[in-house]
Design a protein around this motif. Sequence first.
Motif, short mmCIF file in Angstrom:
data_model
loop_
_atom_site.label_atom_id
_atom_site.label_comp_id
_atom_site.label_asym_id
_atom_site.label_seq_id
_atom_site.Cartn_x
_atom_site.Cartn_y
_atom_site.Cartn_z
N PRO A 158 0.84 -1.19 0.00
CA PRO A 158 0.00 0.00 0.00
C PRO A 158 0.87 1.25 0.00
O PRO A 158 1.82 1.36 0.79
CB PRO A 158 -0.80 -0.12 1.30
CG PRO A 158 -0.80 -1.59 1.61
CD PRO A 158 0.53 -2.09 1.13
N SER A 159 0.60 2.17 -0.88
CA SER A 159 1.40 3.40 -0.94
C SER A 159 1.34 4.12 0.39
O SER A 159 0.29 4.26 1.01
CB SER A 159 0.88 4.31 -2.06
OG SER A 159 1.16 3.75 -3.32
N GLY A 160 2.51 4.58 0.83
CA GLY A 160 2.62 5.25 2.12
C GLY A 160 3.16 4.35 3.20
O GLY A 160 3.49 4.82 4.29
N LEU A 161 3.27 3.04 2.94
CA LEU A 161 3.74 2.08 3.94
C LEU A 161 5.22 1.79 3.71
O LEU A 161 5.63 1.51 2.59
CB LEU A 161 2.92 0.79 3.84
CG LEU A 161 3.27 -0.32 4.83
CD1 LEU A 161 2.96 0.11 6.26
CD2 LEU A 161 2.50 -1.60 4.49
N CYS A 162 6.00 1.83 4.78
CA CYS A 162 7.41 1.50 4.69
C CYS A 162 7.57 -0.01 4.57
O CYS A 162 7.15 -0.77 5.44
CB CYS A 162 8.15 2.00 5.94
SG CYS A 162 9.89 1.53 6.01
N GLY A 163 8.18 -0.45 3.49
CA GLY A 163 8.34 -1.88 3.25
C GLY A 163 9.33 -2.54 4.18
O GLY A 163 9.30 -3.75 4.37
N GLN A 164 10.22 -1.76 4.79
CA GLN A 164 11.20 -2.29 5.73
C GLN A 164 10.62 -2.44 7.13
O GLN A 164 10.78 -3.45 7.79
CB GLN A 164 12.41 -1.35 5.77
CG GLN A 164 13.45 -1.70 6.82
CD GLN A 164 14.38 -2.79 6.37
OE1 GLN A 164 14.66 -2.92 5.18
NE2 GLN A 164 14.87 -3.57 7.31
N ARG A 165 9.91 -1.39 7.60
CA ARG A 165 9.47 -1.33 9.00
C ARG A 165 8.00 -1.68 9.20
O ARG A 165 7.57 -1.91 10.33
CB ARG A 165 9.74 0.06 9.57
CG ARG A 165 11.22 0.42 9.64
CD ARG A 165 11.40 1.86 10.12
NE ARG A 165 10.87 2.80 9.13
CZ ARG A 165 10.53 4.06 9.41
NH1 ARG A 165 10.62 4.50 10.66
NH2 ARG A 165 10.09 4.85 8.46
N GLY A 166 7.20 -1.67 8.12
CA GLY A 166 5.77 -1.93 8.26
C GLY A 166 5.03 -0.80 8.92
O GLY A 166 3.94 -1.00 9.48
N ILE A 167 5.57 0.41 8.84
CA ILE A 167 4.99 1.58 9.51
C ILE A 167 4.60 2.60 8.44
O ILE A 167 5.40 2.90 7.55
CB ILE A 167 6.01 2.21 10.47
CG1 ILE A 167 6.40 1.20 11.57
CG2 ILE A 167 5.47 3.49 11.09
CD1 ILE A 167 7.56 1.66 12.42
N PRO A 168 3.40 3.19 8.51
CA PRO A 168 3.05 4.26 7.57
C PRO A 168 3.99 5.45 7.76
O PRO A 168 4.29 5.85 8.90
CB PRO A 168 1.62 4.63 7.95
CG PRO A 168 1.09 3.44 8.67
CD PRO A 168 2.27 2.85 9.39
N LEU A 169 4.47 6.00 6.66
CA LEU A 169 5.36 7.15 6.74
C LEU A 169 4.60 8.41 7.13
O LEU A 169 5.20 9.39 7.55
CB LEU A 169 6.09 7.33 5.42
CG LEU A 169 6.99 6.14 5.05
CD1 LEU A 169 7.53 6.28 3.64
CD2 LEU A 169 8.12 5.99 6.05
N ASP A 170 3.34 8.42 6.96
CA ASP A 170 2.42 9.43 7.49
C ASP A 170 1.02 8.83 7.42
O ASP A 170 0.41 8.50 8.43
CB ASP A 170 2.50 10.73 6.70
CG ASP A 170 1.74 11.86 7.40
OD1 ASP A 170 1.08 11.60 8.42
OD2 ASP A 170 1.82 13.02 6.93
N ARG A 171 0.57 8.63 6.19
CA ARG A 171 -0.69 7.94 5.97
C ARG A 171 -0.49 6.98 4.82
O ARG A 171 0.28 7.22 3.89
CB ARG A 171 -1.81 8.95 5.64
CG ARG A 171 -3.17 8.27 5.53
CD ARG A 171 -4.26 9.22 5.11
NE ARG A 171 -5.52 8.48 5.01
CZ ARG A 171 -6.52 8.60 5.86
NH1 ARG A 171 -6.43 9.43 6.88
NH2 ARG A 171 -7.62 7.89 5.70
#
Length: 492
Positions: A158-171
Motif C-alpha cells: 500500500p502506498s505510504g507504507l514502509c516496506g522495511q518497517r511496516g509503519i506508515p510514513l504518514d498515511r
Amino acid sequence: MNSEPKTLLLTPAEMTAADRAAAQSGIASYGLMEKAGQAVAASALRHYPQTLRFVVLCGPGNNGGDGYVAAQALLEAGASVAVFALGDPERLTGDARRARARCLVEQHPLSQLELKSCDTIIDAVFGAGLSKPVSVGLQHVMERAAMAGLPVIAVDLPSGLCGQRGIPLDRAFQATHTVTFMARKPGHLLMPGRSLCGDIEVFDIGIPSRIIRAAAGNLRANHPVLWQDHLPSPDAQSHKYRRGHLAVFSGGASHTGAARLSAAAGLAAGAGLVTVASPKEAMAVNAGQLTAVMLRETETGTQVREWLARAKLSAFVLGPGFGVGEKAREFALALEGRPLVLDADGITSFRESPARLFEPYSGDVRLVLTPHHGEFSRLFPEIAENDQLGKAEKALLAAESSNAVIVYKGADTVIAAPDGRAVINENAPPWLATAGSGDVLAGMIGALLANRTPAFEAAACGVYLHGEAALRAGEGMTAETLVRHITPHVWH
C-alpha cells in the motif's frame, strides 16, 4: 538460513538488488514489468468481478509502470478502466515510460479523480519505493476511498507504507488485497503494515530463485522448515530424563498462578520433568494445585546453587509472577549462564543494570529474553527510542548487544539471534492476546531448551507452536485452555 520460498522475506533494498541482478543476467526488465502488471490485472478480475470501474492510480516510478500494464490488460479483458497519474507522467523514464506509451486507456491527473461507489482502486503509486510521506493530494484520495469503503488492491505494498518497517510514513492506503512479486517484504508482516495490506498474494514473475535467494538476507517468516530439524526425535529408548528437567520459579503466595501456567505448558510441550521452585510461603498453595509437576522449596540464591549442584536440571524459566527486585536478580545470576527463559518481572528487574545479566551469558547463547514492548523499552531504552529502526532491526540490535535470543512479543512477534538471524511470526490469532498467554509461551520455550534445542530454534519453535495451540483452542480461550491445546514436536 533455510531459503524455502514460503519463508523468504526481502527488504525493499534487497528486492532492488534482485531486480538489478536479474537484468544483469540477461532477463528483460520490461518483461518482468509486463508479468507484474498482468498479475495485478488477473488478481483484480478474479477477486473483484462485481466491479463496474477499475480506477488505476499510477505513480512516477516503476510501480506506476506496473499500473499502466495492469490498466491495459484490464482494458483488453473488457473491463471499464480509468487511469489517474500522480505528478507529470511525461517525466517517466525507462520501462515505466514504455508501459505508459503502450497503455491505451485515457489518462488523467490525479487531481481530477472523482470516485464512484462501484469503483475498485488499484494503487500503483509508490509500492515499496517510498522513503518520505505521501503528498497531501494522495492523502485526500486515501481518505475519500476509506470513507466510501471502496476495495483497494495495492501493487507490491500500500502506498505510504514502509516496506522495511511496516509503519506508515504518514498515511497509507488501507488495502483489501495486496499483490506482490517473488517474495514478501518485512512490511507485509510487521504491524501495522500487516493489517494495512489485507490479503496478500505473491506472484512469481520469472526472476530465478537463485537470484532471489542470493539477494535475501537473514530475515525470514517463521515456519517449521526453519527449525524442525533441530527438534529432538523421540525413539523407543526415550525416557523422562532424556527429555530434560525444566525448573520454573514461583512468586509469593499471592502470585503463584503464572509459574504454574509456565510449568504446565512446559510439561505439555515435551519436558520430561518439571519442577516449580517455590518460596516457603507459597508451598501450600502450589502443592494444592500441582499434580504431575513437582515442587521444591527454594528461598535464596544459595539454595538455587545447592540445587544445581545436586540435581540434573536442564533449563529454567524465571519471571512470570516472580516479583521485581534483587531476589529476581540474585536467582538469575545464580544460574550462571545455564539455559534460561527470562520473562516479565525477571526482565524488568535488570532495567537499571542490564550488564549484570548479560555478562554471565557472554559465551554460548543460552539466554532467551521474552519482552513485550514495555519490557523491551526498559531493558534496551536507546534501541527502543530509535524511530528509524523497525521492530526486526531493534530485536536484532538487542540480541547482538545482549548475546541473547530476543522474543520481541506482539501480534508480529520477532525472534532474533545474536548471529543476525531473525524471523517474524505470523500465525498468532488475535485472541492470543489474553492474560497468562506469555507465561504459557515462556514454559513452552523452556521445555524446548530442556530438550537441548538450540536457543534460537527453541524460541522460534515455541512461538510458532504457541500460535498453533491458540488456533486450535479457538476464540474465547483462556491461558488454561491454551495449555490443553499444546502439541509438541508435531513434525516428527
